[in-house]
Design a protein around this motif. Structure first.
Motif, PDB file in Angstrom:
ATOM      1  N   GLU A  11       0.817  -1.213   0.000  1.00  0.00           N
ATOM      2  CA  GLU A  11       0.000   0.000   0.000  1.00  0.00           C
ATOM      3  C   GLU A  11       0.852   1.265   0.000  1.00  0.00           C
ATOM      4  O   GLU A  11       0.383   2.329  -0.374  1.00  0.00           O
ATOM      5  CB  GLU A  11      -0.937   0.030   1.208  1.00  0.00           C
ATOM      6  CG  GLU A  11      -2.192  -0.790   1.045  1.00  0.00           C
ATOM      7  CD  GLU A  11      -3.349  -0.248   1.896  1.00  0.00           C
ATOM      8  OE1 GLU A  11      -3.179   0.817   2.520  1.00  0.00           O
ATOM      9  OE2 GLU A  11      -4.410  -0.885   1.911  1.00  0.00           O
ATOM     10  N   PRO A  27      -2.792   1.433  -3.629  1.00  0.00           N
ATOM     11  CA  PRO A  27      -2.476   2.646  -2.871  1.00  0.00           C
ATOM     12  C   PRO A  27      -3.702   3.239  -2.201  1.00  0.00           C
ATOM     13  O   PRO A  27      -4.831   3.112  -2.690  1.00  0.00           O
ATOM     14  CB  PRO A  27      -1.959   3.590  -3.960  1.00  0.00           C
ATOM     15  CG  PRO A  27      -2.717   3.172  -5.189  1.00  0.00           C
ATOM     16  CD  PRO A  27      -2.850   1.680  -5.083  1.00  0.00           C
ATOM     17  N   THR A  40       2.984   4.334  -0.873  1.00  0.00           N
ATOM     18  CA  THR A  40       3.204   5.059  -2.120  1.00  0.00           C
ATOM     19  C   THR A  40       4.617   4.772  -2.613  1.00  0.00           C
ATOM     20  O   THR A  40       5.583   4.954  -1.871  1.00  0.00           O
ATOM     21  CB  THR A  40       3.011   6.561  -1.907  1.00  0.00           C
ATOM     22  OG1 THR A  40       1.694   6.784  -1.394  1.00  0.00           O
ATOM     23  CG2 THR A  40       3.184   7.312  -3.203  1.00  0.00           C
ATOM     24  N   LYS A  56      -1.256   6.313  -8.538  1.00  0.00           N
ATOM     25  CA  LYS A  56      -1.118   7.027  -7.269  1.00  0.00           C
ATOM     26  C   LYS A  56      -0.213   8.251  -7.424  1.00  0.00           C
ATOM     27  O   LYS A  56      -0.538   9.352  -6.940  1.00  0.00           O
ATOM     28  CB  LYS A  56      -0.542   6.075  -6.213  1.00  0.00           C
ATOM     29  CG  LYS A  56      -0.126   6.739  -4.909  1.00  0.00           C
ATOM     30  CD  LYS A  56      -1.299   7.324  -4.159  1.00  0.00           C
ATOM     31  CE  LYS A  56      -0.852   7.821  -2.788  1.00  0.00           C
ATOM     32  NZ  LYS A  56      -1.953   8.426  -2.035  1.00  0.00           N
ATOM     33  N   CYS A  82       2.408  12.717   0.888  1.00  0.00           N
ATOM     34  CA  CYS A  82       2.051  12.349  -0.480  1.00  0.00           C
ATOM     35  C   CYS A  82       2.402  13.436  -1.500  1.00  0.00           C
ATOM     36  O   CYS A  82       3.285  13.257  -2.327  1.00  0.00           O
ATOM     37  CB  CYS A  82       0.567  12.001  -0.559  1.00  0.00           C
ATOM     38  SG  CYS A  82       0.139  10.470   0.290  1.00  0.00           S
ATOM     39  N   GLU A  94       0.716   1.751  -9.505  1.00  0.00           N
ATOM     40  CA  GLU A  94       1.762   2.576  -8.887  1.00  0.00           C
ATOM     41  C   GLU A  94       1.787   3.966  -9.514  1.00  0.00           C
ATOM     42  O   GLU A  94       1.850   4.982  -8.818  1.00  0.00           O
ATOM     43  CB  GLU A  94       3.123   1.898  -9.048  1.00  0.00           C
ATOM     44  CG  GLU A  94       3.282   0.640  -8.207  1.00  0.00           C
ATOM     45  CD  GLU A  94       4.465  -0.214  -8.632  1.00  0.00           C
ATOM     46  OE1 GLU A  94       4.906  -1.048  -7.829  1.00  0.00           O
ATOM     47  OE2 GLU A  94       4.952  -0.051  -9.785  1.00  0.00           O
TER      48      GLU A  94
END
Length: 433
Positions: free
Chosen positions: A123, A163, A125, A217, A271, A214
């Motif tokens: 999960e 994610p 990032t 996200k 993030c 991937e």
């Protein structure tokens, strides 16, 4: 929302931070047995008492009920489970290169527990290819088992990437309701991960491959970063042109196809402030707009600091004081309103820089924490809102917490106000910047 027909009787969530703990609680709320794993003994002990070590609305109630009912417990060591979720940090290192050390450590910790039929979901990032790298590490650690890169659909262990896409402060709502993107290394991996999240997810679980998931996200957060950079760049231009940027944006947004975001002191959080660099690091030639947006947003804290220095000098001159005698109060340290998360926070960076630059007294107001981080100099003090307003000569608004937005105008008597969020800009007596 029941595990009666689910193949996943026990789920292990590795990493019990701002995403891992809510995810563990979400699975436990579906009456699935959840083992949370974290190297932080304080977090483990707190959770096992039915309490939480972070601030997130609605989380403590779910954790408490899950612990009391026996569906959630925490430990410092990985234990056998049917599915493993890795939700550990992925910072960057050096020249904004992704650091997968936490993922590697989690992989090594869970590898001894794997048995045929297990599912492992990343999960965290991650840069494109991280899920495949995790699979390679597992294959090296467990040569007695087969993995998707070796045996495809017939692999002993299934591996996928999924994610999170939740907003701090609304995690316990969005975790259930938002759509999820699941990317397996094979179709079977994707379908099994979809079934896993189906234990609690009300939104749609959309399937793709691991690399696309991937990139999805990273794309989501890069898109937001670019749009914030546009607003922040506008704020710099408007400052030079003596234009109220918040009024300008409100007027421009009356256009039916314009929706400009609000400027601020920079961009924070694990993030948006980090993920775009993952794209840039792997695509240095082509990621031009994404890189520029990061540079615009990363430069905003210094711009704010320069404005503080100007205000302090102006204050000192008008009050006929040495600069070191000017009293500064910084309002807010978190990376967004009404949370305690300080990760990559521009407000934290600015407040810390002020305390390092200013030889006099500086206080910090942050209603969501109980003590200042150790990185602050000793002359910095944490104060309550009212006492800070009574004490300070110069006030710097860095985060628009609800407590700050409701301060009566009569309590703000300072002439020198650096308002990075536009909350106090209507005060007529201030020399707003």
């Amino acid at each position: 929302m029941s595990n009666k027909i689910s193949e996943f009787k026990t789920v292990s969530v590795i990493g019990l931070g701002y995403i891992g703990l809510p995810t563990a609680a979400a699975f436990a709320s579906s009456k699935t047995n959840v083992i949370g794993v974290d190297v932080n003994s304080h977090a483990v002990n707190t959770i096992n008492q039915g309490q939480i070590h972070i601030v997130e609305p609605g989380l403590e109630e779910v954790v408490k009920e899950s612990v009391i009912n026996g569906y959630l417990r925490a430990t410092e060591k990985v234990e056998p489970a049917d599915a493993y979720l890795i939700a550990v940090p992925t910072p960057f290192k050096g020249d904004y290169e992704p650091d997968l050390a936490y993922i590697e450590a989690a992989t090594k910790a869970l590898a001894p527990c794997l048995i045929k039929g297990n599912l492992v979901v990343l999960e965290s990032t991650s840069p494109v290819g991280a899920t495949e790298q995790m699979a390679e590490w597992l294959a090296q650690l467990r040569p007695d088992l087969t993995f998707p890169q070796q045996a495809g659909e017939n692999a002993d262990i299934n591996i996928a990437y999924c994610p999170e896409r939740v907003l701090p402060g609304r995690v316990m709502v969005e975790l259930f309701e938002n759509d999820r993107v699941v990317g397996g290394m094979t179709q079977k991996c994707s379908l099994r991960a979809q079934a896993l999240y189906g234990l609690f997810l009300k939104g749609e679980c959309v399937l793709t491959n691991a690399r696309t998931a991937e990139m999805c996200k990273l794309t989501e957060n890069s898109y937001r970063d670019v749009n914030i950079a546009f607003a922040n760049e506008l704020s710099l231009i408007c400052d030079e042109q003596r234009i109220d940027v918040w009024e300008l944006i409100a007027l421009a947004n009356r256009h039916p196809r314009v929706n400009i975001l609000q400027p601020g002191p920079g961009v924070g959080g694990h993030c948006i402030a980090v993920d775009p660099w993952f794209i840039v690091s792997q695509n240095k030639k082509n990621a031009k707009i994404i890189r520029t947006a990061r540079e615009v947003n990363d430069s905003k804290p210094q711009w704010v600091l320069d404005k503080v220095k100007i205000s302090v000098a102006d204050c000192a001159q008008e009050l006929k004081l040495p600069i070191s005698k000017v009293k500064i109060a910084c309002f807010g340290l978190a990376f967004k309103p009404d949370i305690d998360d300080l990760r990559e926070s521009p407000a934290l960076h600015i407040a810390k820089a002020i305390t390092e630059w200013h030889k006099g007294d500086t206080v910090v107001v942050e209603p969501n924490i109980h003590e200042l981080p150790p990185a602050f100099s000793q002359q910095a003090i944490l104060k309550q809102t009212e006492s800070a307003l009574e004490w300070a000569d110069v006030i710097v608004l860095l985060v628009d917490h609800k407590e700050f937005k409701t301060i009566p105008a009569s309590q703000i008597t300072q002439q020198w106000v650096i308002d990075t969020k536009g909350v106090w800009r209507s005060l007529s007596h201030t020399k707003n910047i």
